[in-house]
Design a protein around this motif. Structure first.
Motif, PDB file in Angstrom:
ATOM      1  N   ASN A  42      45.593  40.620  51.027  1.00  0.00           N
ATOM      2  CA  ASN A  42      45.388  41.637  52.059  1.00  0.00           C
ATOM      3  C   ASN A  42      44.227  42.519  51.658  1.00  0.00           C
ATOM      4  O   ASN A  42      44.010  42.766  50.477  1.00  0.00           O
ATOM      5  N   ILE A  43      43.520  43.026  52.651  1.00  0.00           N
ATOM      6  CA  ILE A  43      42.429  43.960  52.374  1.00  0.00           C
ATOM      7  C   ILE A  43      42.975  45.371  52.549  1.00  0.00           C
ATOM      8  O   ILE A  43      43.551  45.704  53.579  1.00  0.00           O
ATOM      9  N   ARG A  44      42.822  46.186  51.488  1.00  0.00           N
ATOM     10  CA  ARG A  44      43.256  47.577  51.559  1.00  0.00           C
ATOM     11  C   ARG A  44      42.366  48.426  50.657  1.00  0.00           C
ATOM     12  O   ARG A  44      41.760  47.930  49.720  1.00  0.00           O
ATOM     13  N   VAL A  54      37.739  52.056  46.532  1.00  0.00           N
ATOM     14  CA  VAL A  54      37.204  50.701  46.531  1.00  0.00           C
ATOM     15  C   VAL A  54      38.119  49.813  47.369  1.00  0.00           C
ATOM     16  O   VAL A  54      39.248  50.178  47.682  1.00  0.00           O
ATOM     17  N   THR A  55      37.620  48.643  47.720  1.00  0.00           N
ATOM     18  CA  THR A  55      38.385  47.701  48.526  1.00  0.00           C
ATOM     19  C   THR A  55      39.069  46.691  47.638  1.00  0.00           C
ATOM     20  O   THR A  55      38.440  46.059  46.794  1.00  0.00           O
ATOM     21  N   SER A  56      40.372  46.543  47.832  1.00  0.00           N
ATOM     22  CA  SER A  56      41.164  45.541  47.129  1.00  0.00           C
ATOM     23  C   SER A  56      41.390  44.384  48.094  1.00  0.00           C
ATOM     24  O   SER A  56      41.775  44.593  49.249  1.00  0.00           O
ATOM     25  N   THR A  82      39.080  37.385  39.560  1.00  0.00           N
ATOM     26  CA  THR A  82      38.897  38.742  40.035  1.00  0.00           C
ATOM     27  C   THR A  82      39.169  39.717  38.900  1.00  0.00           C
ATOM     28  O   THR A  82      39.425  39.311  37.776  1.00  0.00           O
ATOM     29  N   ARG A  83      39.118  41.001  39.195  1.00  0.00           N
ATOM     30  CA  ARG A  83      39.307  42.044  38.198  1.00  0.00           C
ATOM     31  C   ARG A  83      40.381  43.006  38.681  1.00  0.00           C
ATOM     32  O   ARG A  83      40.440  43.339  39.874  1.00  0.00           O
ATOM     33  N   ALA A  84      41.242  43.461  37.775  1.00  0.00           N
ATOM     34  CA  ALA A  84      42.292  44.425  38.114  1.00  0.00           C
ATOM     35  C   ALA A  84      41.661  45.799  38.336  1.00  0.00           C
ATOM     36  O   ALA A  84      40.989  46.322  37.453  1.00  0.00           O
ATOM     37  N   LEU A  85      41.879  46.364  39.498  1.00  0.00           N
ATOM     38  CA  LEU A  85      41.359  47.696  39.809  1.00  0.00           C
ATOM     39  C   LEU A  85      42.343  48.780  39.401  1.00  0.00           C
ATOM     40  O   LEU A  85      41.971  49.754  38.764  1.00  0.00           O
TER      41      LEU A  85
END
Length: 106
Positions: A42-44, A54-56, A82-85
């Motif tokens: 999902n984009i959040r 930032v966008t996850s 990917t990278r953990a935000l």
């Protein structure tokens, strides 16, 4: 307190824990393969430790003992790295809800 039920964690991810920055860039620990998780694509919008928005594009739910510091490198079930935000530990002592760890990824 109970942990999130293992049967709900249908995906498998690989985590390379972030150890810190060196003169040669970020340093990661050895990969931990086959980590049970539930991944939602999902984009959040999330806020990082530094306060930036930032966008996850993926969120991971895993057991409460997941070792995944922010900035860790993660390989998702679809093969994307990917990278953990952000990393959030969810607990509710005394309530009948499972403890879990939520990781928002870029």
């Amino acid at each position: 307190m109970t942990a999130v039920p293992a049967w709900t964690l249908r995906h498998r991810i690989t985590i390379e824990p972030y150890l810190g920055d060196t003169a040669y860039g970020p340093q990661y620990g050895p990969p931990v393969p086959d980590v049970p998780a539930l991944v939602a694509f999902n984009i959040r919008t999330v806020r990082t430790r530094e306060g930036r928005e930032v966008t996850s594009t993926a969120q991971i739910i895993a057991g409460p003992n997941l070792e995944c510091p922010a900035d860790s490198r993660i390989t998702l079930p679809d093969g994307r790295t990917t990278r953990a935000l952000t990393v959030a530990r969810h607990t509710a002592p005394g309530l009948p809800v499972p403890a879990s760890t939520e990781v928002s990824c870029e």
